[in-house]
Scaffold this motif. Sequence first.
Motif, PDB file in Angstrom:
ATOM      1  N   ALA A 122       0.830  -1.208   0.000  1.00  0.00           N
ATOM      2  CA  ALA A 122       0.000   0.000   0.000  1.00  0.00           C
ATOM      3  C   ALA A 122       0.864   1.258   0.000  1.00  0.00           C
ATOM      4  O   ALA A 122       0.569   2.233  -0.695  1.00  0.00           O
ATOM      5  CB  ALA A 122      -0.937  -0.013   1.206  1.00  0.00           C
ATOM      6  N   GLY A 123       1.928   1.241   0.786  1.00  0.00           N
ATOM      7  CA  GLY A 123       2.786   2.411   0.890  1.00  0.00           C
ATOM      8  C   GLY A 123       3.420   2.791  -0.433  1.00  0.00           C
ATOM      9  O   GLY A 123       3.565   3.973  -0.750  1.00  0.00           O
ATOM     10  N   TYR A 124       3.780   1.806  -1.228  1.00  0.00           N
ATOM     11  CA  TYR A 124       4.402   2.105  -2.513  1.00  0.00           C
ATOM     12  C   TYR A 124       3.395   2.724  -3.467  1.00  0.00           C
ATOM     13  O   TYR A 124       3.726   3.630  -4.230  1.00  0.00           O
ATOM     14  CB  TYR A 124       5.003   0.837  -3.112  1.00  0.00           C
ATOM     15  N   TYR A 125       2.139   2.270  -3.426  1.00  0.00           N
ATOM     16  CA  TYR A 125       1.096   2.900  -4.235  1.00  0.00           C
ATOM     17  C   TYR A 125       0.862   4.340  -3.775  1.00  0.00           C
ATOM     18  O   TYR A 125       0.648   5.236  -4.585  1.00  0.00           O
ATOM     19  CB  TYR A 125      -0.204   2.111  -4.137  1.00  0.00           C
ATOM     20  N   TYR A 126       0.894   4.544  -2.453  1.00  0.00           N
ATOM     21  CA  TYR A 126       0.777   5.909  -1.923  1.00  0.00           C
ATOM     22  C   TYR A 126       1.872   6.798  -2.510  1.00  0.00           C
ATOM     23  O   TYR A 126       1.622   7.932  -2.930  1.00  0.00           O
ATOM     24  CB  TYR A 126       0.881   5.881  -0.398  1.00  0.00           C
ATOM     25  N   SER A 148      10.196  11.381  -4.990  1.00  0.00           N
ATOM     26  CA  SER A 148       9.653  11.512  -3.631  1.00  0.00           C
ATOM     27  C   SER A 148      10.118  10.347  -2.777  1.00  0.00           C
ATOM     28  O   SER A 148      10.465   9.276  -3.286  1.00  0.00           O
ATOM     29  CB  SER A 148       8.114  11.539  -3.668  1.00  0.00           C
ATOM     30  N   GLU A 149      10.112  10.559  -1.480  1.00  0.00           N
ATOM     31  CA  GLU A 149      10.444   9.509  -0.515  1.00  0.00           C
ATOM     32  C   GLU A 149       9.482   9.636   0.659  1.00  0.00           C
ATOM     33  O   GLU A 149       8.915  10.712   0.897  1.00  0.00           O
ATOM     34  CB  GLU A 149      11.892   9.647  -0.032  1.00  0.00           C
ATOM     35  N   ALA A 150       9.294   8.537   1.379  1.00  0.00           N
ATOM     36  CA  ALA A 150       8.348   8.575   2.497  1.00  0.00           C
ATOM     37  C   ALA A 150       8.648   7.446   3.470  1.00  0.00           C
ATOM     38  O   ALA A 150       9.241   6.420   3.097  1.00  0.00           O
ATOM     39  CB  ALA A 150       6.912   8.454   1.981  1.00  0.00           C
ATOM     40  N   HIS A 151       8.245   7.642   4.705  1.00  0.00           N
ATOM     41  CA  HIS A 151       8.298   6.545   5.679  1.00  0.00           C
ATOM     42  C   HIS A 151       7.069   6.579   6.576  1.00  0.00           C
ATOM     43  O   HIS A 151       6.495   7.633   6.841  1.00  0.00           O
ATOM     44  CB  HIS A 151       9.588   6.560   6.512  1.00  0.00           C
ATOM     45  N   TYR A 152       6.650   5.388   6.996  1.00  0.00           N
ATOM     46  CA  TYR A 152       5.652   5.282   8.040  1.00  0.00           C
ATOM     47  C   TYR A 152       6.271   5.765   9.346  1.00  0.00           C
ATOM     48  O   TYR A 152       7.458   5.546   9.601  1.00  0.00           O
ATOM     49  CB  TYR A 152       5.197   3.838   8.221  1.00  0.00           C
ATOM     50  N   ALA A 153       5.470   6.414  10.186  1.00  0.00           N
ATOM     51  CA  ALA A 153       5.960   6.887  11.488  1.00  0.00           C
ATOM     52  C   ALA A 153       4.939   6.549  12.562  1.00  0.00           C
ATOM     53  O   ALA A 153       3.729   6.691  12.347  1.00  0.00           O
ATOM     54  CB  ALA A 153       6.201   8.393  11.454  1.00  0.00           C
ATOM     55  N   CYS A 154       5.426   6.107  13.695  1.00  0.00           N
ATOM     56  CA  CYS A 154       4.575   5.824  14.849  1.00  0.00           C
ATOM     57  C   CYS A 154       5.147   6.537  16.072  1.00  0.00           C
ATOM     58  O   CYS A 154       6.320   6.352  16.413  1.00  0.00           O
ATOM     59  CB  CYS A 154       4.505   4.325  15.117  1.00  0.00           C
ATOM     60  N   TYR A 155       4.311   7.384  16.700  1.00  0.00           N
ATOM     61  CA  TYR A 155       4.708   8.070  17.926  1.00  0.00           C
ATOM     62  C   TYR A 155       4.049   7.383  19.112  1.00  0.00           C
ATOM     63  O   TYR A 155       2.824   7.401  19.239  1.00  0.00           O
ATOM     64  CB  TYR A 155       4.259   9.540  17.895  1.00  0.00           C
TER      65      TYR A 155
END
Length: 251
Positions: A122-126, A148-155
């Motif tokens: 899913a993240g790659y489609y995003y 573009s680049e992206a990462h999931y983040a959890c706080y």
Amino acid sequence: MTQIISNLNKTALVVDHPIGQDNPPLLSPDSHNDDPNAPTQQVLQLSDFAVSWEDRLTDKQLDTFVTDGWLTIDNVFNKTALLALQAESGFIDYRDAALTAGVRISDIRGDRIRWITENFFAGYYYLQSINALAALFNRSLFAGIRHSEAHYACYPIGFGYQWHSDNPAGRDERVISAVFYLNDDWEATDGGALEVVDKHGTHHEVMPVANRLIIFDSDLQHQVQIAHRQRYSIATWMRRDGLVPFVEVDA
């Protein structure tokens, strides 16, 4: 100067119900789900993440972005795409984020992350949808974005991210930053707002509600306020370095 970002004890990541009341949803239907349209990893496709960015961003909004340096878009994706991103964010193996050598991460930021690659369905489609948005910025604002680049983040509860810009001193590779939010039913009492200072020096607080995307100039100062509930998002950057092919966009 070292500052403490939390006065709460550090908590372990909890993924029983990390996003909303019934999340993370399963990527494939269980035996109690008779809905033939339920999202599954097998049927998820790039078209589920298609967004008509030209329709979502008017000329007036683009002018405001240029003037103020930021904007928000709500209800970005359809339900299938949102659920898939929520599910993926809830089950991946998060890792400690990194900072410049010599700076203790716990003094600056409290999130755990996982960079999105082609291995994240899913993240790659995003990310391909974000590349299409970047192409719009290139056409409309001559932004010069190349990938573009992206990462999931959890706080975890009790943590945030102190004031910073996304371009370290002397660097300018990141042109536009964006954050996509994944938590259902987020309330003001849950904390975790993104506070951003616009080009006029005015402070704005943006609540991290699901399916909201905030876009801002990567040089703007911003911080993540302390979260009182486990907080999930996708941090995203549109960059001018390192050419990576965009998805094709129909003329």
